[in-house]
Design a protein around this motif. Structure first.
Motif, PDB file in Angstrom:
ATOM      1  N   GLU A  13       0.677  -1.628   0.279  1.00 35.34           N
ATOM      2  CA  GLU A  13       0.146  -0.115   0.292  1.00 35.34           C
ATOM      3  C   GLU A  13       0.973   0.724  -0.203  1.00 35.34           C
ATOM      4  O   GLU A  13       2.007   1.027   0.787  1.00 35.34           O
ATOM      5  CB  GLU A  13      -0.600   0.083   1.596  1.00 35.34           C
ATOM      6  CG  GLU A  13      -1.642   0.699   1.134  1.00 35.34           C
ATOM      7  CD  GLU A  13      -2.593   1.126   2.744  1.00 35.34           C
ATOM      8  OE1 GLU A  13      -3.637   2.118   2.371  1.00 35.34           O
ATOM      9  OE2 GLU A  13      -2.265   0.315   3.095  1.00 35.34           O
ATOM     10  N   VAL A  14       0.240   2.262  -0.945  1.00 33.45           N
ATOM     11  CA  VAL A  14       0.782   3.425  -0.917  1.00 33.45           C
ATOM     12  C   VAL A  14      -0.171   5.037  -0.362  1.00 33.45           C
ATOM     13  O   VAL A  14      -1.238   4.452  -0.581  1.00 33.45           O
ATOM     14  CB  VAL A  14       1.991   4.039  -1.964  1.00 33.45           C
ATOM     15  CG1 VAL A  14       3.250   2.894  -1.564  1.00 33.45           C
ATOM     16  CG2 VAL A  14       0.951   3.869  -3.024  1.00 33.45           C
ATOM     17  N   ALA A  16      -3.159   3.746  -2.904  1.00 37.24           N
ATOM     18  CA  ALA A  16      -3.526   3.080  -3.807  1.00 37.24           C
ATOM     19  C   ALA A  16      -2.936   1.493  -2.723  1.00 37.24           C
ATOM     20  O   ALA A  16      -2.168   1.399  -2.227  1.00 37.24           O
ATOM     21  CB  ALA A  16      -2.483   3.143  -5.069  1.00 37.24           C
ATOM     22  N   GLU A  17      -3.733   0.020  -3.249  1.00 35.68           N
ATOM     23  CA  GLU A  17      -3.273  -1.097  -2.005  1.00 35.68           C
ATOM     24  C   GLU A  17      -3.210  -2.173  -3.171  1.00 35.68           C
ATOM     25  O   GLU A  17      -4.832  -2.326  -4.244  1.00 35.68           O
ATOM     26  CB  GLU A  17      -4.444  -1.179  -1.480  1.00 35.68           C
ATOM     27  CG  GLU A  17      -4.238  -2.144  -0.318  1.00 35.68           C
ATOM     28  CD  GLU A  17      -4.666  -2.677   0.619  1.00 35.68           C
ATOM     29  OE1 GLU A  17      -4.588  -1.600   1.554  1.00 35.68           O
ATOM     30  OE2 GLU A  17      -6.441  -3.896   0.690  1.00 35.68           O
ATOM     31  N   VAL A  46      -7.417   1.142  -6.061  1.00 37.22           N
ATOM     32  CA  VAL A  46      -7.011   3.202  -5.372  1.00 37.22           C
ATOM     33  C   VAL A  46      -8.527   3.783  -4.405  1.00 37.22           C
ATOM     34  O   VAL A  46      -9.440   3.702  -5.340  1.00 37.22           O
ATOM     35  CB  VAL A  46      -7.021   3.423  -6.913  1.00 37.22           C
ATOM     36  CG1 VAL A  46      -6.312   3.371  -7.505  1.00 37.22           C
ATOM     37  CG2 VAL A  46      -8.282   3.792  -8.245  1.00 37.22           C
ATOM     38  N   SER A  47      -7.573   4.983  -3.812  1.00 39.18           N
ATOM     39  CA  SER A  47      -8.527   5.339  -2.950  1.00 39.18           C
ATOM     40  C   SER A  47      -8.495   7.133  -3.330  1.00 39.18           C
ATOM     41  O   SER A  47      -7.468   7.085  -3.419  1.00 39.18           O
ATOM     42  CB  SER A  47      -9.224   4.701  -2.224  1.00 39.18           C
ATOM     43  OG  SER A  47      -8.719   3.038  -1.918  1.00 39.18           O
ATOM     44  N   GLY A  58     -15.555  -3.352  -9.093  1.00 33.38           N
ATOM     45  CA  GLY A  58     -16.353  -2.228  -8.750  1.00 33.38           C
ATOM     46  C   GLY A  58     -15.917  -1.534  -8.135  1.00 33.38           C
ATOM     47  O   GLY A  58     -14.676  -0.989  -8.079  1.00 33.38           O
ATOM     48  N   ALA A  59     -16.796  -0.275  -7.236  1.00 34.45           N
ATOM     49  CA  ALA A  59     -16.461   0.479  -6.706  1.00 34.45           C
ATOM     50  C   ALA A  59     -17.374   0.311  -4.945  1.00 34.45           C
ATOM     51  O   ALA A  59     -18.644  -0.380  -4.611  1.00 34.45           O
ATOM     52  CB  ALA A  59     -17.162   1.912  -6.942  1.00 34.45           C
TER      53      ALA A  59
END
Length: 739
Positions: free
Chosen positions: A576-577, A590-591, A616-617, A641-642
């Motif tokens: 993760e970053v 992002a993970e 991605v978040s 999906g989301a």
């Protein structure tokens, strides 16, 4: 794809009005909303069965248990914004619908409500408070209703409410269908916003009046259009097939009730429905902004020590002491011991004649500002008088997150002022990831810690059993080689409980294992629907055993790599970053994970299912403690999906939120519920005990445990690790700086 687009339109149709409500809810120009004190049978402020336009005090969490011969309703209600009330209900009613176990003739059904008060009462005029509401707007539709209601205070003892209702509130006495016919509920999948039913079909009036007979006793009378047609067996088009017809039909539409306020938080009620059916009710309400111990019961901090005059300590003011190589180790030891008594770990320190920086780990205080304030006080007592600049850097388990820089003279001058003044004098910046001339506290690393304690695991709102639990003992241990590089794990031993090892559906554990597959009959991987196979083991289990490395490559970027047994059901590697400047409301992350499904019994064994999952978040912090999060990517079942999450955190540490995930799985493949959704509650333990603590109680409450939209559960995700020391959370709790 047609099914997907239909649901997408429904989701958009439901998201837009909710977003509007959230936006209106934080408008600064509105007066205080009308507050109610009596709960109706659905757990919201109201009459007996009918709603009112009243709200609960902001941030109030309430629970209601309602029982009659017609139904049992259990509701959890939260005043998430001053004008927006949300409810999660878990109700039991008689039925022999498809899917009901042969061993019982009832169903436990889940439903959600929203109520928004958009007009204020004018206490000196004729204008009432007015609210709009959606009842059971995203369930099977058994209790589905919509309403527009007005409430007016006639005098200090009497309030009257009147409104128009649809759905359950218009089973009789209708006065027309101004917005068209009401389609039937979706009985197959449920769980979708039934937007095509909203304010459709027959419309009927309702009215209620509540008289405060004494300070504690309230009497209520109401006219309701709900004649309990399904429960009494007189209806032919119920949301569920009803086979019991021995219930007595109500004589009329008049309901009478009484409620008694027991103490500040409890309410007992009894009512008579339609002149025939008796019911009982119990409610408890907690105002999260009113803690039992508002100021806490921790010891007072050490007072600021003013510096002596230059004439009284010329050597200390000259800075000559900084040339002595023994000065910093001695000062660091004294400060470290003092901070340890305050629940802080002095990780490292740099010191020169005019400036001192400390990196601390907060082990005790829910609000990091309180830890920073106490550290600043102790620095004035430990440092020579020439040191004017104080830098206090928060370290999240080895990750330097943010730095508060303040002048020592301001700390001395503002000690007895309100916290806003020291906030204005301080500077909050991103912590420098480089160690510079920082010196680690002697003997701190490597560091080993362990504990043995009881655990309680619960499951609620299950369609087959309302409450499951497991009690046992667990041993937790952690070994930190250097800051940010840590091995940790947990071993659990079950002692007792009602949670048993079971296969999905009606399969026993043995029958499911004999199938030797991790896929359902529709081809969807069973990534969560067989989660009970990991429960109820009598032998010891290892829920988690990982090696994690946390780092900060730049001032605004954080990183994490975790390998091992990541959770009870999956093992593998997670990376993760996170980009998050300290003073920014926006964070991006992002993970990426590669995991394999763990064996049900062998703690180090694995099954065949393997998957790559990641997202991605984007995170955004609004005012009033409201946070929104959007995750887009691939889930454990391989579906894409989301997920959108909305959460509100209060200054005292309470967190309440909700989430919904929609992926490319069709409604049919997902199964009952149509898409993943739920609510989360997290309550600081110190809120109730008064003792400072970082521990929390609570968890997620989801309508169903399905496979679509399922995420990996990894401890130590970066956003959660960093969030409390960033500007939004830090300033929200800044009022505790001097506490």
């Amino acid at each position: 794809m047609r099914a997907h687009s239909t649901l997408t339109r429904r989701l958009l149709a439901s998201t837009v009005p909710v977003a509007l409500l959230l936006g209106l809810g934080v408008s600064p120009g509105l007066a205080d909303p009308l507050i109610g004190t009596k709960f109706n049978s659905y757990g919201l402020p109201g009459g007996i069965d009918t709603p009112t336009a009243e709200m609960l005090p902001d941030a109030t969490l309430s629970a209601t248990l309602n029982y009659s011969d017609l139904a049992r309703k259990n509701a959890l209600v939260f005043q998430i914004l001053p004008r927006l009330t949300v409810a999660l209900r878990y109700a039991r009613f008689d039925s022999q619908a498809n899917g009901v176990s042969q061993s019982r003739d009832y169903i436990w059904d889940r439903s959600f409500d929203l109520r928004y008060q958009f007009l204020d009462e004018n206490p000196n005029g004729w204008m009432p408070a007015v609210a709009i509401g959606l009842q059971d707007f995203m369930g099977t539709g058994y209790y589905s209703a919509e309403y527009l209601v007005a409430t007016k205070t006639i005098n200090p003892r009497l309030r009257v409410s009147a409104g128009l209702g649809w759905g359950r509130l218009a089973q009789s006495g209708d006065i027309g269908s101004p917005f068209g016919d009401r389609p039937g509920p979706d009985e197959e999948e449920g769980g979708k916003p039934n937007t095509d039913q909203w304010f459709k079909g027959d419309m009927a009036p309702f009215v209620s009046a509540t008289w405060q007979a004494t300070e504690k006793l309230a009497l209520t009378a109401e006219y309701s259009g709900d004649n309990y047609a399904c429960e009494t067996g007189i209806a032919e088009d119920c949301a569920r097939d009803v086979w019991l017809s021995d219930k007595d039909e109500l004589k009329n539409h008049i309901n009478l009730g009484a409620s008694y306020q027991w103490g500040q938080n409890y309410q007992l009620g009894a009512y008579l429905l339609g002149g025939r059916q008796l019911g009982l009710q119990f409610s408890v309400a907690m105002d999260s902004s009113q803690a039992p111990y508002p100021s806490g019961i921790e010891k007072a901090p050490a007072p600021v020590r003013p510096r002596p005059s230059p004439s009284a300590d010329p050597e200390g003011w000259s800075g000559a002491w900084s040339a002595d190589p023994t000065a910093q180790p001695a000062i660091q030891k004294v400060l470290s011991d003092a901070l340890d008594k305050e629940g802080q770990t002095l990780e490292s320190m740099s010191l020169d004649a005019n400036r001192a920086e400390v990196r601390i780990r907060n082990r005790r205080y829910m609000q990091h500002s309180q830890a920073i304030g106490r550290t600043a006080r102790l620095m004035t007592r430990a440092l020579p008088p020439s040191v004017e600049t104080l830098v206090i850097t928060t370290s999240a388990d080895g990750l330097p997150t943010s730095s508060v820089t303040v002048r020592r003279s301001d700390v001395e001058r503002l000690e007895n002022s309100e916290a806003g003044q020291i906030a204005a004098a301080a500077q909050l910046t991103d912590a420098d990831p480089r160690p510079g001339n920082l010196t680690f506290t002697e003997g701190l690393f490597p560091r080993f810690s362990w504990a043995v304690k009881p655990y309680l695991s619960t499951s609620i709102f299950d369609p087959d059993e309302p409450f499951r639990y497991e009690i046992g003992a667990e041993a937790v241990a952690e070994y930190e080689f250097t800051p940010g590089l840590v091995v940790s794990g947990t071993v659990r031993q079950r002692v007792l409980g009602t949670t048993e090892q079971e296969g999905p559906g009606s399969l026993s554990a043995e029958e499911y294992e004999a199938l030797d597959t991790d896929y359902a009959s529709n081809g969807v991987p069973r990534v969560r629907s067989d989660s009970r196979m990991y429960s109820g083991n009598d032998s010891p289990t290892i829920p988690r055993l990982t090696l994690a490395w946390y780092a900060k490559p730049t001032e605004t970027v954080y990183s994490r790599v975790t390998v091992g047994l990541l959770e009870r059901a999956y093992g593998g590697a997670s990376t993760e970053v996170l980009w998050w400047p300290t003073n920014s409301s926006l964070a991006l992350g992002a993970e990426l994970n590669r995991v394999k499904k763990r064996d049900f019994r062998d703690v180090f064994g694995f099954r065949d299912y393997e998957v790559t999952t990641g997202h991605v978040s984007a995170y955004y912090q609004f005012t009033d403690g409201i946070r929104a999060q959007l995750d887009v990517g691939q889930y454990l079942a391989g579906d894409k999906g989301a997920t959108i999450t909305v959460e509100r955190q209060f200054a005292n540490g309470w967190r309440v939120g909700a989430w919904a995930s929609k992926t490319d799985l069709s409604d049919e493949d997902f199964g009952e519920g149509s898409f993943d959704k739920g609510v989360s509650i997290s309550i600081p333990l110190g809120w109730g005990t008064g003792e400072p603590s970082l521990r929390r109680v609570g968890g997620d409450i989801r309508s169903l445990s399905r496979d679509g939209g399922s995420k990996l559960r990894v401890d130590g995700r970066l956003y959660d690790k960093v969030r409390d020391s960033q500007s939004g959370q830090l300033y929200q709790g800044w009022g505790r700086f001097w506490r």
